[in-house]
Design a protein around this motif. Structure first.
Motif, PDB file in Angstrom:
ATOM      1  N   TRP A   2       0.828  -1.213   0.000  1.00 50.16           N
ATOM      2  CA  TRP A   2       0.000   0.000   0.000  1.00 50.16           C
ATOM      3  C   TRP A   2       0.856   1.254   0.000  1.00 50.16           C
ATOM      4  N   HIS A   3       2.065   1.137   0.540  1.00 52.85           N
ATOM      5  CA  HIS A   3       3.000   2.258   0.497  1.00 52.85           C
ATOM      6  C   HIS A   3       3.494   2.457  -0.940  1.00 52.85           C
ATOM      7  N   ALA A  56       1.881   1.606  -3.532  1.00 53.72           N
ATOM      8  CA  ALA A  56       0.713   2.122  -4.267  1.00 53.72           C
ATOM      9  C   ALA A  56       0.534   3.619  -4.025  1.00 53.72           C
ATOM     10  N   ALA A  57       0.727   4.048  -2.783  1.00 49.42           N
ATOM     11  CA  ALA A  57       0.543   5.462  -2.442  1.00 49.42           C
ATOM     12  C   ALA A  57       1.614   6.324  -3.111  1.00 49.42           C
TER      13      ALA A  57
END
Lengths: 163, 163
Positions: free
Chosen positions: B68-69, B71-72
């Protein structure tokens, strides 16, 4: 705000402990305007995630969290939730959508269901579990739908407890 | 570290300005161990994202960023990139996978391609653009694959410039 829910079942699950149809419910997480702006400042600096006034004239009609922020909070709720996979929650791939935007004041909670379990043919120590998760606010509005493929390990020969 | 690349083309695109096959390349972004741990502390507090020593004994064999990091950061690179959609980058849905984990010291860069453009039948002011993005490090290793459906607006009658 994080309200822990209590469950009788063991927290850590190996591949063989999971069953298709099983459901888990997470704790809850309050998201506030300052959190939305802080995340957006780092990762998604667009007006509708950064500023109430600027957001009013956009697609969202008001301040809304980045979808990636909703996804990250969902991950937090899964990782700190009542059930985790042995070896951790490791995603091989994911599909996500955001039917409605997350708003300041939303109290998010995740409900997940095991929808598929596929033992690996080439690596007998593991398998892929498909977990479908709904992230909803306190009114039951669906803020995120997610279908994640997780790598889950079998219980090793020397492990005799599941928690 | 954010190195801005320069492009001759206009930055803001309406639906009719985009073409299937168009490619964009983002600036780059250095991720360090402290960033990985900070993000994980907020959103994905698992040992392999939080602590080098604990990470060594896991699936990842060393400190790795939360997917998710990655992705961010990919979102940040898209939003601050050479091309953005009129009205902003608004995702209706996304598929992502992480073929290899993002490591401390990775300098991430995103290459995107427009793979589909579908005007909306019910809402003539907009359409859906499918954008396929590869997030790679400085050695060309693919850290994330993403296919995102974006809501993109047509040029309104009163807009006569595209930037």
């Amino acid at each position: 705000m994080t309200t822990q829910t209590h469950h009788a079942q063991a927290r850590v699950r190996y591949l063989e402990d999971l069953q298709v149809g099983e459901r888990f419910k997470s704790a809850s997480y309050l998201i506030e305007a300052a959190d939305i702006k802080d995340f957006a400042g780092h990762f998604d600096p667009q007006p509708f995630h950064m500023d109430e006034d600027a957001a009013r004239a956009t697609f969202f009609g008001g301040l809304a969290a980045s979808g990636w922020h909703t996804a990250a909070i969902t991950m937090r709720l899964l990782v700190t939730g009542p059930v985790v996979m042995a070896g951790g929650i490791v995603g091989a791939g994911v599909e996500a959508s955001w039917p409605t935007p997350t708003r300041p004041g939303d109290v998010l909670q995740v409900e997940s269901e095991v929808v598929e379990i596929t033992p690996s043919r080439s690596r007998p120590d593991r398998g892929i579990v498909v977990l479908q998760s709904h992230t909803r606010n306190q009114q039951g509005e669906v803020r995120q739908l997610m279908r994640a493929k997780l790598v889950v390990f079998r219980r090793p020969a020397d492990a005799d407890t599941i928690d």
